[in-house]
Design an enzyme around this catalytic site. Structure first.
Site, short mmCIF file in Angstrom:
data_model
loop_
_atom_site.label_atom_id
_atom_site.label_comp_id
_atom_site.label_asym_id
_atom_site.label_seq_id
_atom_site.Cartn_x
_atom_site.Cartn_y
_atom_site.Cartn_z
CB ALA A 125 -43.44 22.55 16.23
NE ARG A 132 -42.05 19.26 12.82
CZ ARG A 132 -43.07 19.59 13.59
NH1 ARG A 132 -43.07 19.27 14.88
NH2 ARG A 132 -44.10 20.24 13.07
NE ARG A 492 -6.48 70.26 40.49
CZ ARG A 492 -7.30 69.52 41.22
NH1 ARG A 492 -8.13 68.67 40.64
NH2 ARG A 492 -7.29 69.62 42.55
CB THR A 493 -7.66 69.68 31.97
OG1 THR A 493 -8.88 69.54 32.71
CG2 THR A 493 -6.93 68.35 31.93
CB ILE A 547 -9.63 35.78 23.44
CG1 ILE A 547 -10.47 37.05 23.21
CG2 ILE A 547 -8.14 36.11 23.43
CD1 ILE A 547 -10.30 38.09 24.31
N GLY A 550 -18.32 32.49 18.67
CA GLY A 550 -19.70 32.12 18.93
C GLY A 550 -20.52 32.06 17.66
CB THR A 551 -24.23 31.86 17.24
OG1 THR A 551 -24.36 30.83 18.21
CG2 THR A 551 -25.21 31.63 16.10
CG ASP A 664 -28.26 32.88 27.51
OD1 ASP A 664 -28.68 31.77 27.91
OD2 ASP A 664 -27.37 32.99 26.65
#
Length: 853
Positions: A125, A132, A492-493, A547, A550-551, A664
């Site tokens: 803890a 526990r 061309r732009t 695809i 998770g948590t 992680d």
């Protein structure tokens, strides 16, 4: 057989999940309030508490003063026979030491043992809010000393910060460190070791050879020379600084006058963390002086480092002609490292140069010009000399103008994504391919509507960008335009028109570019630019399949209906975020992910939100997880391990350069793209750090010791995780706690377990790198010195590895998926049903906490 067994262990391990420690109020906290009593600690209480804490896993590295401070925070709890203390399965927040009475331990309702005075429980803890593993009930009336996790870890943080700040103040007072950078001083501060001396104990002895600098933190010490008392040193005094620079005998004996504590720094550890101190100091002086030069400040950082490395350093006596106008042949530039020199022109003094000052710009710029100055030492001094040979070795030639021109082009193109990750060879070929063209006022450089084939950089002058006959903006020196013409055949732009006479531009043609950039890199660039160009709205996305899961939610494969471009859409449940108190983390994840721009890191396109979810729209990565890839490949060969570890290193190095610690790192958080190259994903644990972080976060098997101990950590934790990954690649199982699911036992093995290697792993370079990455002391860990990742890249393990080709996608990956592979394949209807259920419960939301999302 051992190889097969370990491969099986590695293949059979389940995917590991990250944990987040938080200090939310628990049922255990409420229960303890009913048993808390105020009581002053007796000396025997303190002795018992200190003894128990010293045997505690998390407290194993604390000194006596830190243990005593923690003892003072222990609270007194009283229990009657039959009272519940902690309950199996519930979140724990206290660590206890039995002061009196007996307490029974139950696992799955079965009594397994009884504990008495001096025993402790609840150690896990103190690390984080885990469940526990047992129930404990008072068998008799009894009392406990206990401390809450939040109090314990806050105290550790306070002690650690105070100790670091105090040591840093001492380091700032040591004159030998004056020329070090802030980062270098912090490195030394982290390397400080506290040593305690009893009254009358000799700290250093005259005539002995020493390699340790001491700084008095507490107490007093007496200085003796030839047995004669000279003076008394008090808090803040330091001695032995020459021992860090020179191998020479101590000039005095120093004896503790009373119990004394010293912060000590030894030369060996300093060399590991910082390098040779004298070399570092001189390099700092040279680099700073070169950066002040009008000529050298246009050189790249690598070129300046090369110059500092190749400069000739010489000692001169006082009143010595260092350089004479009639005798100088090859020296072009000088930097004063120590002492003072006087500068003469035509025998007339024109100035004095002291430490850190330099001279010679005119001779560097025009190397054929005869040296007309004389330089004379005014006192004993140390001078760095830069010669024609130094310049040629550094630049590849003696043409300074051409080198500066090259640097300008390189600095410009390296800012652009399509050029940023070219190999050095490709970059050189591209720069050599640039040609120069000139325009007069009013000339059209490119015409709106025409299909372009050239990319331009403005060398001199100004141009105007005009669209539909409307002036949009003006571009000047070192600006660029037309880069899309190198990848796409499209009109061309806008038009680009010369605004003044004599506009000079560098340009390169598409045909030349496509000869230099080919294959996987070209395909990667085309996809990346196309993805970033597309404007996407949430209602334009259509889900194809699930695809990932998770948590906090799911990942969907979606496509953009107007363009058919496919993306991954990460859907994060607001309810889960709020329930787990992760509001700040999700905002930080968005901020970090949005800023990332590296080929080996997942690219965020944009984010959305609604009443139930946050959405992260990212590039789609189709090659599956590295976790699965290394199980298909089996134990990796050295070249395979080099490829994957090297790729991860480049991604993590990019983050660390931006003060982002990932926290992680594991194969589960790395995907492979369709070419087989890595993509680092999931920044839910990442954090921007300026000083140190203290939160326990990450996946237990991959956690560095400093995360567990709670005394503060930085980017070094990712280096440790690199070592875990390399061990997994080459050996099969995890090096610490591979067979453990109990988090406390995993942490115990990380902190105290022996690092061993299977008999079938015989490559000494691999073993050495793993040992150095998995060094428990961060300051001794390879990659954590002032050289950073360079030390890892230069390790013999990578001796035959081409980093340039890796960045340029010119290496063959160990595994290329023949079909699209994803972590999950879940029926969409199942997710929709769960989403519908989510509507039935109101969100316990905070007002406007996600306003910037």
């Amino acid at each position: 057989m051992e190889e097969d067994d370990n491969l099986k262990k590695g293949n059979e391990r389940n995917k590991k999940k990250a944990i987040f420690s938080n200090d939310d109020f628990t049922g255990e906290d409420s229960l303890m309030e009913d048993h808390l009593e105020l009581r002053e600690k007796l000396s025997e209480d303190i002795d018992m508490i200190k003894t128990s804490l010293k045997n505690n896993l998390v407290c194993s590295t604390l000194n006596d003063n830190e243990i005593l401070t923690l003892s003072n925070y222990m609270q007194f709890f009283v229990f009657k026979s039959g009272n519940l203390v902690i309950k199996q399965g519930e979140k724990g927040s206290y660590f206890f030491i039995i002061n009196s009475g007996k307490f029974d331990v139950y696992v799955n309702d079965k009594k397994v043992k009884t504990m008495g005075k001096g025993s402790s429980f609840g150690e896990a803890a103190l690390i984080h809010n885990t469940q526990r593993s047992a129930t404990i009930i008072a068998e008799t009336d009894g009392t406990l000393w206990g401390v809450q996790r939040s109090t314990f870890r806050a105290t550790l943080k306070q002690l650690s910060n105070r100790n670091f700040n105090e040591n840093r103040t001492f380091i700032d007072s040591v004159s030998v460190f004056d020329m070090l950078t802030e980062a270098q001083k912090n490195m030394i501060t982290n390397a400080c070791v506290i040593q305690n001396f009893k009254s009358g104990e000799t700290i250093v002895k005259q005539g002995d050879y020493g390699d340790v600098l001491y700084i008095l933190k507490e107490g007093k010490a007496t200085v003796y020379i030839n047995d004669e008392e000279i003076r008394v040193l008090e808090k803040g005094s330091y001695f032995g600084e020459r021992a860090l620079l020179y191998d020479e005998p101590r000039s005095a004996t120093i004896i503790a006058k009373e119990p004394t504590a010293c912060a000590s720094i030894c030369r060996k550890l300093l060399n590991i963390v910082l390098g040779n101190l004298q070399v570092v100091l001189f390099r700092n002086i040279m680099t700073e002086a070169l950066q002040q030069s009008e000529i050298f400040k246009q050189f790249s950082g690598d070129q300046l480092n090369d110059l500092a490395d190749t400069a000739i350093v010489r000692d001169y006596p006082a009143n010595y002609n260092i350089l004479h106008k009639d005798k100088v042949k090859s020296v072009k530039y000088i930097i004063v490292l120590e002492g003072k020199v006087e500068l003469f022109l035509d025998d007339t003094s024109i100035g004095i140069l002291s430490r850190g000052m330099s001279f010679g710009d005119q001779y560097v710029l025009n190397q054929k010009q005869p040296f007309k100055h004389t330089i004379k030492s005014l006192e004993v001094c140390k001078i760095a000399l830069i010669t024609e040979t130094c310049l040629a070795d550094c630049l590849g030639n003696n043409n300074i103008d051409a080198s500066i021109d090259y640097n300008n082009k390189k600095s410009i193109i390296k800012k652009m994504y399509i050029f940023r990750y070219l190999t050095d060879k490709q970059c050189n070929l591209l720069i050599e391919a640039f040609r120069t063209t000139r325009y007069e006022e009013g000339d059209y450089i490119i015409q709106e509507g025409e299909v372009g084939s050239r990319f331009y950089i403005i060398k001199n002058g100004e141009v105007e960008i005009v669209k539909n006959k409307k002036r949009l903006r003006t571009l000047g020196k070192n600006d660029y335009f037309g880069e899309r013409a190198l990848l796409y055949d499209e009109p061309r732009t806008a038009s680009v028109i010369s605004k003044v006479n004599n506009v000079e531009c560098w340009f390169v043609d598409k045909s030349v570019f496509l000869q230099i950039i080919q294959g996987p890199m070209l395909a990667h660039l085309e996809e990346r630019i196309k993805m970033q160009d597309t404007k996407v709205e949430m209602d334009e996305l259509e889900t194809e399949r699930i695809i990932g899961r998770g948590t906090f939610g799911t990942v969907k494969l979606v496509h953009h209906k107007p363009t058919k471009i496919r993306y991954a859409l990460k859907c994060v449940s607001k309810r889960s975020i709020i329930n787990l108190n992760q509001q700040n983390n999700i905002k930080l994840e968005r901020e970090i992910t949005a800023e990332n721009d590296h080929p080996f890191i997942i690219r965020l396109v944009r984010t959305f939100k609604d009443s139930k979810y946050f959405y992260f729209l990212t590039e789609l990565v189709t090659g599956g997880e590295l976790y699965d890839a290394i199980r298909k490949l089996g134990l990796l060969s050295k070249s395979q391990a080099q490829f994957y570890l090297g790729s991860i290193i480049l991604a993590i190095e990019y983050l660390h350069e931006r003060n982002i610690v990932y926290r992680d790192l594991k194969p589960e958080n790395i995907l492979l793209d369709k070419q087989g190259y890595v993509k680092l994903i999931d920044f839910g644990c990442a954090k921007k750090v300026q000083g140190r972080a203290y939160t326990l976060v990450g996946t237990p098997h991959y956690m560095a010791p400093e995360v567990i101990l709670g005394k503060g950590y930085g980017c070094t934790v990712d280096i440790w995780a690199l070592g875990i990954c390399l061990y997994e690649f080459i050996c099969g199982p995890l090096p610490f706690g591979n067979d453990e699911e109990d988090q406390l036992e995993i942490f115990r093995d990380i902190l105290t377990g022996q690092l061993t290697f299977p008999d079938y792993v015989t490559d000494t370079d691999s073993i050495n790198l793993m040992k150095r990455l998995l060094c428990r002391l961060p300051q001794g860990r390879i990659g954590c010195s002032i050289n950073g990742f360079k030390d890892i890249k230069d390790h013999p393990f990578f001796s035959n590895f081409n980093w340039d080709k890796l960045a340029g996608r010119l290496l063959d990956p160990p595994l290329v998926s023949k079909s699209e592979t994803y972590a999950e394949d879940i029926d969409i209807k199942q997710i929709e049903e769960e989403d519908a259920e989510d509507d039935e419960e109101p969100l316990n939301d905070e007002d406007n906490w996600d306003i910037d999302f």
